[in-house]
Design an enzyme around this catalytic site. Structure first.
Site, mmCIF file in Angstrom:
data_model
loop_
_atom_site.group_PDB
_atom_site.id
_atom_site.type_symbol
_atom_site.label_atom_id
_atom_site.label_comp_id
_atom_site.label_asym_id
_atom_site.label_seq_id
_atom_site.Cartn_x
_atom_site.Cartn_y
_atom_site.Cartn_z
ATOM 1 N N GLU A 180 0.803 -1.229 0.000
ATOM 2 C CA GLU A 180 0.000 0.000 0.000
ATOM 3 C C GLU A 180 0.835 1.278 0.000
ATOM 4 O O GLU A 180 0.748 2.127 0.905
ATOM 5 C CB GLU A 180 -0.938 0.000 1.205
ATOM 6 N N GLU A 362 -5.444 -8.566 0.829
ATOM 7 C CA GLU A 362 -6.105 -8.175 2.092
ATOM 8 C C GLU A 362 -7.590 -7.928 1.856
ATOM 9 O O GLU A 362 -7.944 -7.216 0.921
ATOM 10 C CB GLU A 362 -5.533 -6.879 2.673
HETATM 11 C C1 GCO Z 1 -3.818 -1.510 5.527
HETATM 12 C C2 GCO Z 1 -2.749 -2.326 6.037
HETATM 13 C C3 GCO Z 1 -3.089 -3.188 7.218
HETATM 14 C C4 GCO Z 1 -4.280 -2.750 8.048
HETATM 15 C C5 GCO Z 1 -5.571 -3.347 7.532
HETATM 16 C C6 GCO Z 1 -6.768 -2.878 8.353
HETATM 17 O O1 GCO Z 1 -4.434 -1.922 4.547
HETATM 18 O O2 GCO Z 1 -4.008 -0.439 6.082
HETATM 19 O O3 GCO Z 1 -2.171 -3.141 5.033
HETATM 20 O O4 GCO Z 1 -1.901 -3.056 7.921
HETATM 21 O O5 GCO Z 1 -4.094 -3.176 9.371
HETATM 22 O O6 GCO Z 1 -5.800 -2.911 6.238
HETATM 23 O O7 GCO Z 1 -6.822 -1.480 8.319
#
Ligand code: GCO
Length: 459
Positions: A180, A362
């Site tokens: 990200e 994710e």
């Molecule tokens: C993000 C990160 C994760 C977060 C998850 C929940 O996408 O911000 O990769 O570290 O913890 O997404 O917010």
């Protein structure tokens, strides 16, 4: 308690879909700073998050990653939990300052040995390691000399990638360069929500460009150093919507879309920046940079939770401000909008735009939850969220998106950045006072769902 049978029927509740490919990857994701703990143990150097957490007011309840889920010591138990889920892949990140305490120079053998043990344990459990090089924990020593605003950062990152490739590349084949990048650059160099919490446009654009250069350099190193490397980068991709249907908010949403969804994916996979960014980036662009950034990768990692919203903000140098979803939309327990169709369309759009195999690296739902008197966590809303989003992914696949895997965020409840430990995303509940792990109902559901799909998978 949700029985596995009820869980499986939750899968079958949706319209019957074509079976998934037999090699579809079902995994879980975590990241180093959010679960490892051991901040000051065995030679680990400080990261920018160590210091940021200790600045008053930055993190809810003053939480830090000092202990987190104590995964540094409990990784074998956590691998056993992954085995009990039946996942065949685990996405984790390496803590750069654990293996290079000052970010460069002398490596820390104890840190490298931890990742040796973790990878060997995963392979023994027949769980494929998916290694992300950078999930936000930049060594503080590098931040002290400019961090991502320093063009030398691309070289620092390549040297780090070379160290990891040389140590683990005989056993690890799946590599992601960054997690990200648009989040940690926008939140760290403009909004002030992440370290280094600066907010000048020149630094913001410099960080964007140098992270892209670092990505391209690391791809070349991994390709050269690791036989059979399968390399990607992980991007948060979410529709950017105007909070009000006005021309000003629509313009704001378009600017956020370019920054959030395109500022990294486009240069890395198409070879050019969105037009709205070129003016700022040109200050840092040198001949040949776009060719250095746009290197062949094997897959696209997509992190997705919900749509995002923007509103016009004249006082902001970027011309927009972050906005909450409009009232009345379905929300997860922590208030994030639930919109599976947006996920389906995001997958289809990414497939059309980038033409690469996609892994959902994710997806998940946060909640503020605790065990009941019987010690159970009945997270029915998370099961509903996962079930509807996995079905939306399945629909996108049937329409034509080349999605080849899905990782739940997250294996464990963990340090949720600014929210500290208050928001829980795990399939496994963590009692932070005792470090006891408790499988939630969603863990049983995910396990049953994976088995149900395995039975239906095409050969
Ligand atoms: C993000 C990160 C994760 C977060 C998850 C929940 O996408 O911000 O990769 O570290 O913890 O997404 O917010």
């Amino acid at each position: 308690m949700v029985s596995p049978q009820a869980a499986v029927s939750a899968v079958q509740r949706f319209p019957s879909r074509k079976p998934l490919r037999h090699d579809f990857v079902w995994g879980v994701s975590t990241s180093s700073y959010q679960i490892e703990g051991a901040e000051r143990l065995d030679g680990r150097g400080p990261s920018i998050w160590d210091g940021f957490c200790r600045q008053p007011g930055r993190i809810a309840n003053g939480d830090t990653g000092e202990l987190a889920c104590d995964h540094y010591h409990r990784y074998r138990d956590d691998i056993a939990l992954m085995q009990s889920l039946g996942v065949n892949a685990y996405r984790f990140s390496v803590a750069w300052p654990r293996v290079l305490p000052t970010g460069r120079g002398a490596a820390n053998e104890a840190g490298l040995a931890f990742y040796d043990r973790l990878v060997d344990g995963l392979l023994e459990a027949s769980i494929e390691p998916w290694l992300c090089l950078y999930h936000w924990d930049l060594p503080q020593a590098l931040q002290d000399i400019g961090g991502w605003t320093n063009r030398d950062s691309a070289g620092w990152f390549s040297d780090y990638a070379r160290l990891i490739a040389g140590r683990l590349g005989d056993r690890v084949k799946r590599f992601a360069t960054f997690n990200e990048p648009s989040v940690f650059t926008l939140f760290g160099y403009s909004f002030g929500w992440h370290p280094p919490a600066t907010d000048d446009l020149v630094s913001f654009h410099a960080a964007i460009h140098h992270v892209n250069l670092a990505h391209g350099g690391a791809v070349d190193v991994l390709r050269e150093q690791v036989d059979g490397a399968s390399i990607g980068s992980i991007h948060n991709m979410q529709p950017s919507r105007p909070v009000h249907p006005t021309p000003a908010d629509q313009k704001a949403a378009a600017i956020l879309d370019d920054i959030w969804n395109r500022a990294f994916a486009d240069p890395q996979m198409i070879g050019d920046y969105p037009a709205s960014l070129r003016g700022g980036i040109d200050l840092h662009l040198r001949d040949g940079d776009m060719q250095r950034i746009c290197r062949p990768v094997d897959w696209l990692g997509i992190n997705h939770y919900s749509p995002i919203y923007a509103k016009a903000e004249g006082a902001s140098p970027l011309g927009f401000a972050w906005a909450d979803a409009p009232a009345g939309v379905p929300r997860s327990p922590i208030g994030w909008q639930v919109d599976p169709k947006a996920f389906r369309d995001t997958l289809l759009d990414a497939h059309d735009r980038y033409g690469l195999p996609i892994y959902v690296t994710e997806n998940g739902a946060g909640a503020v939850e605790k065990p009941d008197a019987a010690g159970e966590v009945h997270d029915a809303q998370r099961i509903e969220y996962l079930s509807s989003y996995i079905d939306a992914m399945h629909e996108a696949i049937e329409i034509g998106a080349d999605v080849r895997g899905y990782f739940v965020w997250s294996l464990l409840d963990n340090f949720e950045w600014g929210a500290g430990y208050a928001n829980r995303f795990g399939l496994i509940y963590v009692d932070y006072a005792t470090q006891r792990r408790i499988a939630k109902a969603s863990a049983r559901w995910y396990s049953a769902m994976i088995k149900a799909h395995a039975r239906q998978a095409t050969p």
